[in-house]
Every structure is written in C-alpha cells, then in structure tokens.
Design a protein around this motif. Structure first.
Motif, PDB file in Angstrom:
ATOM      1  N   GLN A  32       0.769  -1.194   0.143  1.00 18.60           N
ATOM      2  CA  GLN A  32       0.062   0.013  -0.185  1.00 18.60           C
ATOM      3  C   GLN A  32       0.973   1.158  -0.046  1.00 18.60           C
ATOM      4  O   GLN A  32       0.575   2.467  -0.774  1.00 18.60           O
ATOM      5  CB  GLN A  32      -0.776  -0.077   1.005  1.00 18.60           C
ATOM      6  CG  GLN A  32      -1.747  -1.141   1.592  1.00 18.60           C
ATOM      7  CD  GLN A  32      -2.479  -1.452   0.057  1.00 18.60           C
ATOM      8  OE1 GLN A  32      -3.173  -0.667  -0.731  1.00 18.60           O
ATOM      9  NE2 GLN A  32      -3.150  -2.819   0.170  1.00 18.60           N
ATOM     10  N   ALA A  35       2.433   1.581  -3.490  1.00 21.89           N
ATOM     11  CA  ALA A  35       1.564   2.206  -4.265  1.00 21.89           C
ATOM     12  C   ALA A  35       1.341   3.720  -4.077  1.00 21.89           C
ATOM     13  O   ALA A  35       1.138   4.268  -5.104  1.00 21.89           O
ATOM     14  CB  ALA A  35       0.303   1.369  -4.320  1.00 21.89           C
ATOM     15  N   GLU A  49      -0.567   0.011 -10.280  1.00 17.99           N
ATOM     16  CA  GLU A  49      -0.462  -1.403  -9.999  1.00 17.99           C
ATOM     17  C   GLU A  49       0.672  -2.136 -10.664  1.00 17.99           C
ATOM     18  O   GLU A  49       1.676  -2.885 -10.023  1.00 17.99           O
ATOM     19  CB  GLU A  49      -1.847  -1.819 -10.174  1.00 17.99           C
ATOM     20  CG  GLU A  49      -1.806  -3.406  -9.400  1.00 17.99           C
ATOM     21  CD  GLU A  49      -3.321  -3.957  -9.225  1.00 17.99           C
ATOM     22  OE1 GLU A  49      -4.172  -3.029  -8.703  1.00 17.99           O
ATOM     23  OE2 GLU A  49      -3.536  -5.012  -9.377  1.00 17.99           O
ATOM     24  N   ASP A  50       0.742  -1.891 -11.922  1.00 20.52           N
ATOM     25  CA  ASP A  50       1.859  -2.361 -12.648  1.00 20.52           C
ATOM     26  C   ASP A  50       3.180  -2.233 -12.153  1.00 20.52           C
ATOM     27  O   ASP A  50       4.120  -3.013 -11.922  1.00 20.52           O
ATOM     28  CB  ASP A  50       1.714  -2.231 -14.336  1.00 20.52           C
ATOM     29  CG  ASP A  50       0.662  -2.896 -14.830  1.00 20.52           C
ATOM     30  OD1 ASP A  50       0.034  -3.617 -14.198  1.00 20.52           O
ATOM     31  OD2 ASP A  50       0.246  -2.573 -15.902  1.00 20.52           O
ATOM     32  N   MET A 124     -14.705   3.908  -4.031  1.00 15.28           N
ATOM     33  CA  MET A 124     -14.152   2.979  -2.835  1.00 15.28           C
ATOM     34  C   MET A 124     -13.406   3.515  -1.946  1.00 15.28           C
ATOM     35  O   MET A 124     -13.459   3.255  -0.678  1.00 15.28           O
ATOM     36  CB  MET A 124     -13.356   2.180  -3.878  1.00 15.28           C
ATOM     37  CG  MET A 124     -12.434   1.086  -3.164  1.00 15.28           C
ATOM     38  SD  MET A 124     -13.410  -0.470  -2.790  1.00 15.28           S
ATOM     39  CE  MET A 124     -12.306  -1.459  -1.994  1.00 15.28           C
ATOM     40  N   SER A 125     -12.500   4.523  -2.132  1.00 12.24           N
ATOM     41  CA  SER A 125     -11.727   5.147  -1.096  1.00 12.24           C
ATOM     42  C   SER A 125     -12.437   5.822  -0.124  1.00 12.24           C
ATOM     43  O   SER A 125     -12.532   5.720   0.838  1.00 12.24           O
ATOM     44  CB  SER A 125     -10.799   6.147  -1.944  1.00 12.24           C
ATOM     45  OG  SER A 125      -9.787   5.469  -2.584  1.00 12.24           O
ATOM     46  N   ILE A 190     -14.183  -4.911   0.717  1.00 12.64           N
ATOM     47  CA  ILE A 190     -12.968  -5.421  -0.247  1.00 12.64           C
ATOM     48  C   ILE A 190     -13.244  -6.554  -0.969  1.00 12.64           C
ATOM     49  O   ILE A 190     -13.133  -6.510  -2.346  1.00 12.64           O
ATOM     50  CB  ILE A 190     -11.575  -5.677   0.545  1.00 12.64           C
ATOM     51  CG1 ILE A 190     -10.982  -4.718   1.435  1.00 12.64           C
ATOM     52  CG2 ILE A 190     -10.586  -6.093  -0.163  1.00 12.64           C
ATOM     53  CD1 ILE A 190     -10.295  -4.790   2.557  1.00 12.64           C
ATOM     54  N   ASP A 197      -9.066  -4.019  -8.339  1.00 16.60           N
ATOM     55  CA  ASP A 197      -7.950  -3.106  -7.386  1.00 16.60           C
ATOM     56  C   ASP A 197      -8.027  -1.786  -7.691  1.00 16.60           C
ATOM     57  O   ASP A 197      -7.665  -1.074  -8.916  1.00 16.60           O
ATOM     58  CB  ASP A 197      -6.605  -3.631  -7.416  1.00 16.60           C
ATOM     59  CG  ASP A 197      -6.721  -5.169  -6.951  1.00 16.60           C
ATOM     60  OD1 ASP A 197      -7.431  -5.344  -5.938  1.00 16.60           O
ATOM     61  OD2 ASP A 197      -6.220  -5.710  -7.892  1.00 16.60           O
ATOM     62  N   VAL A 198      -8.447  -0.901  -6.867  1.00 16.11           N
ATOM     63  CA  VAL A 198      -8.522   0.571  -7.258  1.00 16.11           C
ATOM     64  C   VAL A 198      -7.582   1.613  -6.362  1.00 16.11           C
ATOM     65  O   VAL A 198      -7.258   1.292  -5.142  1.00 16.11           O
ATOM     66  CB  VAL A 198      -9.939   1.068  -6.592  1.00 16.11           C
ATOM     67  CG1 VAL A 198     -10.206   2.422  -7.368  1.00 16.11           C
ATOM     68  CG2 VAL A 198     -10.650   0.072  -7.425  1.00 16.11           C
ATOM     69  N   VAL A 199      -6.963   2.533  -7.062  1.00 18.11           N
ATOM     70  CA  VAL A 199      -6.206   3.514  -6.482  1.00 18.11           C
ATOM     71  C   VAL A 199      -7.107   4.662  -6.082  1.00 18.11           C
ATOM     72  O   VAL A 199      -7.968   5.313  -6.795  1.00 18.11           O
ATOM     73  CB  VAL A 199      -5.184   4.137  -7.375  1.00 18.11           C
ATOM     74  CG1 VAL A 199      -4.310   5.264  -6.566  1.00 18.11           C
ATOM     75  CG2 VAL A 199      -4.206   2.954  -7.821  1.00 18.11           C
TER      76      VAL A 199
END
Lengths: 199, 323, 236
Positions: A32, A35, A49-50, A124-125, A190, A197-199
């Motif tokens: 985390q 990222a 993510e990559d 999401m955040s 989650i 998968d979200v930023v």
C-alpha cells in the motif's frame, strides 16, 4: 518505536537465505505504501499497480546486494521512486502507433501532475474512509485509543501501557480487538470489489 | 492538436538520436582501446587499496602491445602482445602465457542492443580528467545480477580515462582514473622491466576435446561466450567456460578431481571478486567473476555434465547475445 | 483460525514480539490465512493514516509478485551479505596481515586485493546441498548443511565471525556452533591463482572496463611475492 525495523531485518535476512516466502510478507506489508508513493507520479490505477509489482520484482532482484546500510523501506522507496520515474520516461518514448495513440501520447506529457482517479476508485476510497471513521467512532474508547496511539503516534506497547495505566498484555489485546473489529467491517467492502483493485 | 503533432514529430528522431549517441560512446571506448597508442599514469583504488600504475599502450601493424605496471607496492606488471620474446623474458611475470595476441574485441551492434536491455545507459555531463575533457556515461544494471559502471570517455578519441564499478546502492567498489595521459604515443617503445619477477603458474592453452557440459538456467543476459582447454597441474586438463552479458564476465573452470585434493566443495567470497567452487560429478568446478554471488551460484547450479548442446555450439567464440 | 494466533500477528505487525519468539513469524510464514491477516492489519494502518490525509490506496499485487518470482532463483548469500561492514570493522588490521606475511591466504589475498580480503570467507558445503536443486534450497538454512570456516595462522576468520556476530546475532550463534576449522589446500590456492589470471585475461578482451582488469592482475601479483615465501617455507 526503538526496534521497529527488526522484523524487516529478520525478513530480509531470511530472503537472503533463499526464503521467498519471507519476501511475500514484505510485499504484503509495504504494497500500500509503495503504491501510494508511486501514485504521486502516476495517476492511472492500473499503471500504478503494474509499477508497484515491477518495483517489488526489482527489489527482489537487487536484494542480493542490499547490505542493510539503510532501512529496508528507505531502500525500497528508492527503488519504487526510480521505477515510477522510469515508467514515465518509457511512456513518453513509446512511439505513436495510430492517431488515437498520438493523442493520448500527447496527454501523457502532463502525467506527473494530473490526478484523475476513476469515479469507481473515488467511491471505493470514500467508502473505506467512511467505514474506518464510523467503526473507530463506534468502538469502545479504550480500543480506539490504543489503536490510534499505536498507528498514528507510533507509540510502543510499553508507552501505551504507561499512558493508559494498564498492563502491556492488555494493550496488546486491545489493539488486536480494535483491528479485528475494523477488519470485520472492511472485509465485505474489499471482497465486493475484489476484481478491481483501485487507487 | 496540430501543435501537439508537431512537437511529437520533432521529439521522436531526437530520442532515437540520443539512444544512438549513448551506444556510440560505448563503441568509441572499445575502438579507442584497440586503435590508439597512449601512455599514462593512473591510480587504481579498491576499498582500502590504492596503487599508482603506469600503462604504455602501443598499436602497430602487429597489433596491440601493452605493459601495465605498478609504481608503488610490490613491483608487478602485465604484458600483452606478441612478437617480442626478449621483452617477455626480461619481465617474467605475465610472460609466456600472454604472448598470444590478445584480441580486443569490438562491441557488435547486437551486443550493444542487448546491453540496453540489461543496463540503463545514459549520458552524464562533461567532466575533466587528467587535463582532458571527457563525456560521462552511466551504465546502471536493471537487476541484482551485475554491477553498474560510470565511465569517462575522452571527447576526442573516446579513450576511457576513468571507470568506476558500482554496487546496487551506487557506492563505488573499484575504480581507476588517469592522472596524466599522452594520447599520441605512436612510435614509442615499451620500457623493459627493471626487476626480475617470478612468473606465477599459468594455464597453458591446450587442444583436445572439450568436456561436454550442459548449461541450464543462468541469470538473464548472460550467455556462453567461449570455451577453452588448458593444461592444469599434474597432467590435468582444465576447461574454461566464459560467460558474459556483454559487460560483466564470469569464468567457469572445470577440472577432474584428483586424489589428494582435499576440500573441493567451497565457496570463496572475497567480497568483490567472488568465487565459488564445488564438485560436480567428480569434477572440481570453480566459478568466478566481478559479479554478485547470486550470479555465480546460479551459474554454478546450472552446470550439468553430459550435454552436447552448449559445447558444440560454442567451441568457437560466439556472439554472447545470440540466444 | 483462533484469535490467539491473530493477536500474535497483530503484535508482530507492531514489531512487539520478544526477539526469541520468532516462532510467531514462522507460523505466519507457514499459514496462508495468517499471511492474509498480516497483510490486512498492515493495510488497515495504512488506510487509517490514508483516511487522515485524504488518500486511501488499495492495491494487492502480492499474488502477482509471488507468481512472477516463481521463476526467479532463490537468493543465496554465504554467511554475511555486508561486505562494507566487514571492511569497516576489520579491514585495516586483517588486510595488513595478509599482505605482509607468508599466510596461506596470501594467494587469495592477491585476488581479492587487500580491502576485500577483510570479508574473505570460505564455506564448505555438503555436496548435495551445494548442488541443490531449487527445492533443496536454501542450502544455508538446511539442517544437513555443515558450515566450516577455514583456519588460517592469522586472525582473519575470527574477525569475520565477529563481524557476523555483531550484525546478525542469531546467525552468528549458528555459525559458531557449527564452525569447524579446516585448512585450505595449497593446491587449491595455486589453482585459484592461475584461474584468476586466465579469467582476467579473458575478461579484459572486452575493452569496456579500461584499465580495471589489468590493474586487477597487477595487484593480484601482490600474492606472487607472498607465494614465494610460502613455497620457501614448505621447502620446495
């Protein structure tokens, strides 16, 4: 706070003795934060993510040469920063394949500065943030205090036990119960979004 | 939109030109080593060790002749180049085995391209070394299997005036730097050593069938470059396999275990020049190179006797990136 | 999975375990469920802080990284990884010893060159482990592996073991308990010598390193003078 780095040192030592599982724990611990660091350079969630994945792989490959001169996370952050910067350079160099690519290539020039999270990611955040806030507010005060002193103020269990005037074992159990509670509220969130998968 | 187009069109060739430029510097450095006559003094530093040394490097129709010797510490030297047996006898050390003409291979374009995948090559600024202007070239490894380099290449000739070998955290682990250099030394002669030195035991080239070895998974970018056979101690033969990623080299020496060899499974870690040794099917296998230990152990573990593929393919020196 | 174990994970996340009880770490390493717990508890802390500064990040690359690394070799670093610390603590006296005297180590001292010698370490491995296939790795951690240091007539190895001790307590303990002095064979030293010259000669053909390979060979000659005295001592 004094020996916060011990577990990292132990894990690094194990990786350097050939234990890949120990590296997995380091990934789980720092992903985390790595990222988040990378998202300061790159806005696209999938790319973050990559690059996060790439940074950890680079770190693993470079680990034979890690000598413990600096803390592991400092070293890891440096690798992650370089990975993010390299990614930006590569993106800019990528030759345009079609008109469409040319356009997007041009917008990529402003990559570092833009922060366009996807609407879903925002939601999401926001949901995570609200859930954490709500659960913290609702939980017994001694649990909330113990956990926040640990996570926000970085106090050791011993220091917290002095502040709260209770045995260390109690601190340990309060922090665990606070985490357990938060975890139980966050897990459904989650798993709903597991695919993305979200930023 | 139009303006963006224009900017891109202008940008692209420039980027390509830049990449070519970086490779050009590497090629020029290599070429300079085999085409320029020069002499100079340099300092060699590794850890606590510091040595002043002198090099005389002459190129004539017969090829490269070079003498490198220490100006302080024990008097030692290396000599390269054929056709001067008297000179060899006078200096002793590094003599007979070096009479074969040492090839200064040139970096083939493919090899340069392969380097680009393993190292990030970028140009630094212009610096001044030994009164000459030099282009700084940074060669950073992409993974932990090799060390990085920072190179100073003389602007006019391309000659490497200073080189630093770096570990993953960017610390210099070994370096040399000219303090003075004469780039126009053609027509001079190589000085003869004043001190008689005893030659160390060297491996003498020998012909014969190479032992068959199979090479499994080795670190990315490394490939078998050559195989040679030498005469070792006590009538033994030594096979020497050379692996390279185009910049770093790793040697593998294989010789049959003989009676009286005491400890044949060992890992020698000298910190920087690393070596591993162990037995594989009654052969003593020693792996060494200026690379991290992980690289050596991976190559060591990849070696298996009995395969034909590797030896058949590479008895002649081959392009290291061919695979 | 019971709460007692999870509470241990929680304490481990905060680095609040007795140093002796790395047992709980072993348990986490073994159990997929506890690994998840470890991950979520760390994530929780990151999110709490993220919620405070307005940026919550949610990624999970653990599986992808693990799969990508499956084809990578396990990392194996003999005894100690810190060359620098060895140099810092023991290079001056040990290095001097090696260069000046007729030591068995002289040969390799020439190879490694003074400063590097400080961290010179020789390990003997049992053949099976040394040649270990991937599933036998790590050979250093395996119980059948015997670790030996090489006894010399100076204090090199003692210094190295001390370095290891000061940096990695548990590892040093293990090292001490299994260390058995042995002697590096003279014939092996001579071989190493000849190997090094051949190696450098070949690596020098790649002109990219400039004077470095030659300087290595010349300074390797530091070992040549030592060699003479050693041969004399042995009456050859």
């Amino acid at each position: 706070m004094s020996d916060k780095a011990d577990i990292d040192t132990e894990l690094v030592r194990r990786v350097q003795r050939g234990d890949k599982g120990a590296f997995d724990l380091l990934v789980r611990k720092y992903q985390q934060r790595v990222a988040k660091l990378i998202s300061r350079f790159i806005s696209d969630a999938a790319e973050v993510e990559d690059v996060t994945q790439e940074a950890f792989i680079k770190a693993y490959r470079a680990l034979p040469n890690f000598r413990g001169d600096s803390a592991f996370y400092t070293w890891l952050y440096r690798i992650a920063t370089n990975a993010a910067k390299n990614h930006l350079v590569t993106i800019r160099r990528r030759p345009p394949r079609s008109d469409v690519d040319v356009t997007s290539g041009a917008t990529e020039q402003g990559y570092e500065l833009e922060g366009d999270e996807s609407p879903e990611g925002e939601m999401m955040s926001e949901e995570i943030r609200r859930t954490i806030q709500k659960t913290l507010e609702e939980m017994p005060e001694e649990l909330r205090l113990a956990l926040t002193m640990c996570e926000f103020d970085g106090l050791t269990y011993e220091e917290i036990s002095e502040v709260m005037e209770c045995p260390i074992g109690t601190v340990r159990s309060r922090i665990f119960r606070a985490r357990h509670l938060l975890d139980s509220k966050l897990r459904p969130l989650i798993s709903e979004h597991e695919v993305e998968d979200v930023v | 939109m139009n303006r963006i187009w224009l900017a891109l069109v202008c940008l692209l060739p420039l980027e390509t030109a830049l990449a070519q430029d970086q490779s050009d510097w590497l090629r020029r450095m290599e070429q300079a080593a085999s085409t320029i006559s020069y002499r100079g003094d340099f300092v060699f530093v590794r850890g606590d060790l510091m040595r002043h040394m002198r090099v005389v490097h002459l190129v004539d129709s017969e090829g490269v002749h070079q003498r490198v010797f220490s100006l302080d510490g024990p008097p030692n030297e290396t000599l390269l180049g054929g056709g001067q047996p008297g000179l060899m006898a006078a200096s002793g050390y590094g003599g007979s085995a070096e009479t074969e003409n040492l090839p200064f291979s040139t970096l083939l374009p493919q090899r340069l391209q392969a380097l680009n995948g393993l190292y990030q090559i970028s140009l630094g600024g212009i610096d001044r070394v030994a009164e000459h202007q030099a282009q700084v070239v940074n060669v950073e490894p992409e993974d932990g299997y090799r060390f990085g380099f920072r190179l100073w290449s003389e602007l006019g000739s391309g000659l490497l005036l200073r080189a630093q070998m770096l570990n993953s955290t960017g610390q210099v682990i070994e370096q040399f730097s000219f303090s003075s250099v004469d780039l126009d030394a053609a027509g001079g002669s190589i000085p003869v050593a004043e001190v008689q030195l005893s030659p160390p035991q060297l491996l003498a080239p020998e012909t014969g069938h190479l032992t068959n070895w199979r090479v499994g998974k080795i670190p990315p970018g490394f490939a078998l470059q050559s195989m040679r056979r030498y005469a070792g101690q006590r009538q033994a033969v030594v096979d020497h396999l050379l692996f390279s990623d185009g910049l770093a080299t790793v040697s593998v020496f294989i010789e049959p275990v003989q009676d009286g060899d005491e400890f044949s499974n060992q890992s020698v870690n000298t910190g920087i020049v690393n070596a591993l040794t162990g037995t594989v099917s009654d052969n003593q296998v020693t792996v060494m190179g200026e690379v991290p230990v992980a690289t050596l152990s991976m190559i060591f573990n990849s070696l298996q006797p009995g395969g034909l593929a590797a030896s058949a393919e590479s008895t002649a020196p081959s392009d290291p990136v061919g695979q | 999975m019971n709460d007692r174990l999870k509470e241990q994970v929680s304490a481990l996340v905060d680095n609040e375990v007795e140093s002796a009880s790395s047992n709980s770490l072993d348990q986490v390493l073994k159990s997929p469920e506890l690994r998840q717990t470890w991950q979520r508890y760390h994530q929780l802390g990151d999110w709490m802080r993220g919620a405070a500064d307005g940026k919550v990040v949610n990624v999970d690359v653990a599986d992808r990284v693990r799969m990508a690394l499956e084809s990578e070799p396990a990392i194996l670093i003999p005894v100690q990884s810190s060359v620098d610390s060895a140099e810092a603590t023991s290079s001056s006296d040990v290095g001097a010893n090696v260069v000046s005297g007729p030591r068995p180590w002289g040969q390799i001292a020439g190879i490694g060159i003074a400063a590097a010698v400080a961290s010179l370490t020789v390990l003997l491995f049992q053949q099976n482990n040394f040649l270990g296939l991937d599933d036998q790795l790590p050979f250093l951690a395996s119980s059948e592996t015997t670790l030996h240091s090489v006894e010399t007539d100076n204090s090199n190895v003692a210094a190295i073991v001390q370095t290891a001790e000061s940096s990695q307590d548990s590892q040093a303990d293990q090292l001490n308990s299994t260390t058995q002095p042995t002697q590096l064979s003279a014939s092996f030293q001579e071989k190493l010598d000849a190997y090094l010259v051949s190696h450098v000669k070949q690596s020098a053909t790649n002109g990219m390193q400039g004077m470095l390979p030659y300087a290595r060979v010349v300074n390797h000659g530091t070992g040549a003078s030592v060699k003479n005295s050693r041969i004399g001592r042995q009456g050859r």
